[in-house]
Design a protein around this motif. Structure first.
Motif, short mmCIF file in Angstrom:
data_model
loop_
_atom_site.label_atom_id
_atom_site.label_comp_id
_atom_site.label_asym_id
_atom_site.label_seq_id
_atom_site.Cartn_x
_atom_site.Cartn_y
_atom_site.Cartn_z
N MET A 1 0.83 -1.20 0.00
CA MET A 1 0.00 0.00 0.00
C MET A 1 0.87 1.26 0.00
O MET A 1 0.55 2.21 -0.67
CB MET A 1 -0.93 -0.03 1.21
N ALA A 2 1.96 1.23 0.72
CA ALA A 2 2.84 2.40 0.77
C ALA A 2 3.43 2.69 -0.60
O ALA A 2 3.59 3.84 -0.99
CB ALA A 2 3.93 2.20 1.80
N PHE A 3 3.77 1.61 -1.34
CA PHE A 3 4.33 1.80 -2.69
C PHE A 3 3.30 2.46 -3.61
O PHE A 3 3.62 3.36 -4.37
CB PHE A 3 4.77 0.45 -3.27
N ALA A 4 2.06 2.03 -3.53
CA ALA A 4 1.01 2.59 -4.38
C ALA A 4 0.79 4.07 -4.07
O ALA A 4 0.61 4.87 -4.99
CB ALA A 4 -0.29 1.82 -4.20
N MET A 5 0.82 4.44 -2.80
CA MET A 5 0.63 5.85 -2.43
C MET A 5 1.80 6.70 -2.90
O MET A 5 1.62 7.80 -3.39
CB MET A 5 0.42 5.99 -0.93
N SER A 6 3.03 6.18 -2.77
CA SER A 6 4.18 6.96 -3.19
C SER A 6 4.17 7.12 -4.70
O SER A 6 4.52 8.17 -5.23
CB SER A 6 5.47 6.32 -2.68
N SER A 7 3.75 6.11 -5.43
CA SER A 7 3.64 6.19 -6.88
C SER A 7 2.57 7.22 -7.27
O SER A 7 2.76 8.01 -8.20
CB SER A 7 3.29 4.82 -7.45
N PHE A 8 1.48 7.24 -6.55
CA PHE A 8 0.42 8.20 -6.79
C PHE A 8 0.92 9.62 -6.58
O PHE A 8 0.69 10.51 -7.40
CB PHE A 8 -0.77 7.92 -5.86
N PHE A 9 1.63 9.86 -5.49
CA PHE A 9 2.15 11.20 -5.21
C PHE A 9 3.19 11.62 -6.23
O PHE A 9 3.24 12.78 -6.64
CB PHE A 9 2.71 11.28 -3.79
N THR A 11 3.23 10.70 -9.37
CA THR A 11 2.46 11.04 -10.57
C THR A 11 1.83 12.41 -10.44
O THR A 11 1.85 13.21 -11.38
CB THR A 11 1.37 9.97 -10.82
N MET A 12 1.26 12.70 -9.29
CA MET A 12 0.62 14.00 -9.08
C MET A 12 1.63 15.14 -9.16
O MET A 12 1.32 16.21 -9.66
CB MET A 12 -0.11 14.03 -7.72
N LYS A 13 2.84 14.93 -8.69
CA LYS A 13 3.88 15.97 -8.75
C LYS A 13 4.28 16.25 -10.18
O LYS A 13 4.66 17.37 -10.52
CB LYS A 13 5.11 15.54 -7.95
N ASN A 14 4.25 15.23 -11.04
CA ASN A 14 4.69 15.39 -12.42
C ASN A 14 3.64 15.99 -13.34
O ASN A 14 3.96 16.36 -14.47
CB ASN A 14 5.14 14.04 -12.99
N LEU A 15 2.39 16.09 -12.89
CA LEU A 15 1.34 16.68 -13.72
C LEU A 15 1.58 18.17 -13.88
O LEU A 15 2.01 18.86 -12.96
CB LEU A 15 -0.03 16.46 -13.09
N LYS A 16 1.30 18.67 -15.07
CA LYS A 16 1.43 20.10 -15.31
C LYS A 16 0.17 20.80 -14.84
O LYS A 16 -0.93 20.34 -15.07
CB LYS A 16 1.62 20.36 -16.80
N HIS A 17 0.37 21.93 -14.20
CA HIS A 17 -0.76 22.73 -13.76
C HIS A 17 -0.80 23.96 -14.65
O HIS A 17 -0.11 24.93 -14.42
CB HIS A 17 -0.60 23.13 -12.29
N SER A 18 -1.61 23.89 -15.69
CA SER A 18 -1.70 25.00 -16.62
C SER A 18 -3.16 25.36 -16.85
O SER A 18 -4.06 24.64 -16.45
CB SER A 18 -1.03 24.64 -17.94
N GLY A 19 -3.36 26.45 -17.53
CA GLY A 19 -4.71 26.88 -17.85
C GLY A 19 -5.31 26.02 -18.94
O GLY A 19 -4.67 25.11 -19.46
#
Length: 73
Positions: A1-9, A11-19
């Protein structure tokens, strides 16, 4: 479970936040495309209208960062 959460985080860090990406009419190529109706895209499926050629429909093209068009439904 810890591996899945770290992978999720990671992925979220790598997403671009643009308009929102510019939307282009699939018929004439105009960028004068507006979403129709106040409930369109929220309660009902999104419907777009082109001010240049009069196209009305659920499909528009979007430009990504590299400038290539992609379909949006």
């Amino acid at each position: 479970m810890a591996f899945a959460m770290s992978s999720f985080f990671d992925t979220m860090k790598n997403l671009k936040h643009s308009g929102p990406a510019p939307q282009i009419c699939p018929v004439c190529g105009s960028m004068k495309v507006k979403q129709q109706g106040s409930l369109s895209g929220w309660l009902l499926p999104a419907v777009y209208a082109c001010e240049e050629c009069g196209y009305v429909g659920p499909v528009v093209l979007e430009l990504d960062d590299e400038g290539e068009g992609t379909e949006k439904r």
